[in-house]
Design a protein around this motif. Sequence first.
Motif, mmCIF file in Angstrom:
data_model
loop_
_atom_site.group_PDB
_atom_site.id
_atom_site.type_symbol
_atom_site.label_atom_id
_atom_site.label_comp_id
_atom_site.label_asym_id
_atom_site.label_seq_id
_atom_site.Cartn_x
_atom_site.Cartn_y
_atom_site.Cartn_z
ATOM 1 N N SER A 57 6.348 -5.434 10.682
ATOM 2 C CA SER A 57 6.740 -4.315 9.851
ATOM 3 C C SER A 57 7.839 -4.742 8.891
ATOM 4 O O SER A 57 8.619 -5.645 9.192
ATOM 5 C CB SER A 57 7.241 -3.159 10.729
ATOM 6 O OG SER A 57 7.427 -1.984 9.966
ATOM 7 N N GLU A 79 2.099 -1.945 4.689
ATOM 8 C CA GLU A 79 1.283 -0.737 4.689
ATOM 9 C C GLU A 79 2.200 0.471 4.847
ATOM 10 O O GLU A 79 2.693 0.756 5.926
ATOM 11 C CB GLU A 79 0.247 -0.796 5.831
ATOM 12 C CG GLU A 79 -1.084 -0.141 5.513
ATOM 13 C CD GLU A 79 -1.009 1.377 5.380
ATOM 14 O OE1 GLU A 79 -1.980 1.969 4.893
ATOM 15 O OE2 GLU A 79 0.011 1.993 5.796
ATOM 16 N N TYR A 121 -3.551 4.613 7.649
ATOM 17 C CA TYR A 121 -3.210 3.285 8.147
ATOM 18 C C TYR A 121 -4.380 2.691 8.932
ATOM 19 O O TYR A 121 -4.755 1.531 8.728
ATOM 20 C CB TYR A 121 -1.975 3.334 9.049
ATOM 21 C CG TYR A 121 -1.696 2.014 9.722
ATOM 22 C CD1 TYR A 121 -1.133 0.962 9.012
ATOM 23 C CD2 TYR A 121 -2.050 1.791 11.056
ATOM 24 C CE1 TYR A 121 -0.904 -0.272 9.606
ATOM 25 C CE2 TYR A 121 -1.831 0.561 11.659
ATOM 26 C CZ TYR A 121 -1.251 -0.463 10.931
ATOM 27 O OH TYR A 121 -1.042 -1.692 11.537
ATOM 28 N N GLU A 122 -4.971 3.472 9.806
ATOM 29 C CA GLU A 122 -6.080 2.948 10.604
ATOM 30 C C GLU A 122 -7.261 2.572 9.721
ATOM 31 O O GLU A 122 -7.908 1.533 9.940
ATOM 32 C CB GLU A 122 -6.516 3.966 11.653
ATOM 33 C CG GLU A 122 -7.620 3.427 12.547
ATOM 34 C CD GLU A 122 -7.950 4.325 13.724
ATOM 35 O OE1 GLU A 122 -8.757 3.905 14.582
ATOM 36 O OE2 GLU A 122 -7.403 5.446 13.798
ATOM 37 N N ALA A 138 2.435 -2.412 9.669
ATOM 38 C CA ALA A 138 2.698 -0.971 9.649
ATOM 39 C C ALA A 138 4.140 -0.727 9.237
ATOM 40 O O ALA A 138 5.065 -1.095 9.944
ATOM 41 C CB ALA A 138 2.435 -0.387 11.031
ATOM 42 N N THR A 160 -0.974 8.174 9.573
ATOM 43 C CA THR A 160 -1.582 7.323 10.593
ATOM 44 C C THR A 160 -3.067 7.112 10.354
ATOM 45 O O THR A 160 -3.586 5.998 10.531
ATOM 46 C CB THR A 160 -1.360 7.933 11.986
ATOM 47 O OG1 THR A 160 0.043 8.130 12.186
ATOM 48 C CG2 THR A 160 -1.887 7.015 13.069
ATOM 49 N N THR A 162 -0.475 -3.926 14.920
ATOM 50 C CA THR A 162 0.205 -4.370 13.711
ATOM 51 C C THR A 162 0.671 -5.800 13.891
ATOM 52 O O THR A 162 0.909 -6.251 15.021
ATOM 53 C CB THR A 162 1.402 -3.449 13.390
ATOM 54 O OG1 THR A 162 1.943 -3.811 12.122
ATOM 55 C CG2 THR A 162 2.504 -3.583 14.437
ATOM 56 N N GLN A 169 0.857 -1.179 0.000
ATOM 57 C CA GLN A 169 0.000 0.000 0.000
ATOM 58 C C GLN A 169 0.891 1.226 0.000
ATOM 59 O O GLN A 169 1.580 1.511 0.987
ATOM 60 C CB GLN A 169 -0.921 0.009 1.231
ATOM 61 C CG GLN A 169 -1.838 1.226 1.327
ATOM 62 C CD GLN A 169 -2.831 1.314 0.181
ATOM 63 O OE1 GLN A 169 -3.216 0.300 -0.389
ATOM 64 N NE2 GLN A 169 -3.249 2.515 -0.163
ATOM 65 N N HIS A 196 -7.216 1.564 6.621
ATOM 66 C CA HIS A 196 -6.887 0.336 5.900
ATOM 67 C C HIS A 196 -6.872 -0.863 6.838
ATOM 68 O O HIS A 196 -7.325 -1.961 6.477
ATOM 69 C CB HIS A 196 -5.530 0.490 5.210
ATOM 70 C CG HIS A 196 -5.509 1.568 4.185
ATOM 71 N ND1 HIS A 196 -4.394 2.310 3.892
ATOM 72 C CD2 HIS A 196 -6.500 2.046 3.373
ATOM 73 C CE1 HIS A 196 -4.682 3.187 2.949
ATOM 74 N NE2 HIS A 196 -5.955 3.047 2.630
ATOM 75 N N GLN A 197 -6.356 -0.661 8.031
ATOM 76 C CA GLN A 197 -6.340 -1.742 9.014
ATOM 77 C C GLN A 197 -7.764 -2.208 9.338
ATOM 78 O O GLN A 197 -8.045 -3.411 9.382
ATOM 79 C CB GLN A 197 -5.647 -1.258 10.282
ATOM 80 C CG GLN A 197 -5.560 -2.308 11.383
ATOM 81 C CD GLN A 197 -5.167 -1.688 12.702
ATOM 82 O OE1 GLN A 197 -5.708 -0.657 13.091
ATOM 83 N NE2 GLN A 197 -4.211 -2.305 13.385
ATOM 84 N N CYS A 204 1.518 3.946 14.573
ATOM 85 C CA CYS A 204 0.849 2.835 13.892
ATOM 86 C C CYS A 204 0.958 1.545 14.689
ATOM 87 O O CYS A 204 0.004 0.761 14.738
ATOM 88 C CB CYS A 204 1.433 2.653 12.489
ATOM 89 S SG CYS A 204 1.016 3.989 11.346
ATOM 90 N N SER A 240 1.362 3.780 3.895
ATOM 91 C CA SER A 240 0.592 4.985 3.581
ATOM 92 C C SER A 240 1.302 6.262 4.003
ATOM 93 O O SER A 240 1.078 7.328 3.442
ATOM 94 C CB SER A 240 -0.784 4.939 4.253
ATOM 95 O OG SER A 240 -1.628 4.038 3.602
#
Length: 311
Positions: free
Chosen positions: A217, A174, A182-183, A200, A179, A214, A145, A185-186, A209, A176
């Motif tokens: 990473s 992820e 990210y949330e 993340a 933040t 997560t 992403q 998408h999560q 993140c 992005s």
Amino acid sequence: MSTLTTSQRFGGIYAATICPLLPDGAIDEPVLEQHLRSVAQADGMTGLLVNGHAGENFMLSRDEKRRVVEIARAVCPKDAVLICGINAEDSLEAQRHVEDAEAAGADAVLIFPPFSWGLSQDAEVALRHHRIATETSALPLFLYQAGVRAGTMAYTLDVLERLARMPNVIGIKEGSWETSAYEAHQRLVQRVAPQVLMMASGDEHLFSCFALGTAGSQVSLACVVPEFITGLYRAMQDGDLPAARAWNHRIYPLAKAVYGTAPGGHASARLKTCLKLLGRIPDDRMRAPMGPLPAQEVEMLRNALKAAGLL
């Protein structure tokens, strides 16, 4: 056959590694071996992401990319998980690179959106590219992403949902770089494909993140300060907020120097310069057209490493 779940095997911290070069531009294989081995052996490291953006995958030939995977498989611990980045504009070329990665010993592939998608992209094109790239391979697939400032390389919620539902997708790097994105998408992935690992991977925003949750990473900063990234991850997993803040305090100046300073396209070169300043690689050259960093950037990185307690 392993009884480990996808989360147990593929979750955790991965260092996205660089690719050291010789003066003539060829890969410096002995230095690459040492770089990959030392980072993979860092305490708490699940594995490596090779041939990612930090590894200049857009500059390496097909044979060079395969050779990087071969070296990684040969020198890394047997239990280290190797993810190979795939970056090709042509879907059939991407397929050939996936086949190469599998033959060379990769455990999974990460398909980056082609750079041309920064100008235009649609759901059918994105789905078709991932399907064609992986249809001849048994390797599991990570999605990428892209950042919110990467034009239409970044998947919309609709496209991300359709990609996450693909049967061979096991995770998402992820990146992005925001933040709130990210949330969003999560939460989307948790709803539509809860088995997919949301990782993340925005180096400047790991603390916030990680706090949202997560599965791990995949970050290039971990090839410079692996113990910082694994330390932050462990502290957040343990709910030890003071320890996490302490790690973040050390990560922050380096993350801002490498990633948060314009132009962002210098990030990979800055990683190499950091490793050179630390005495871990002898040469920080990049493939043309990227030349040596300006003296003021080198000094900025030196100061950031000092602020992080590394020099």
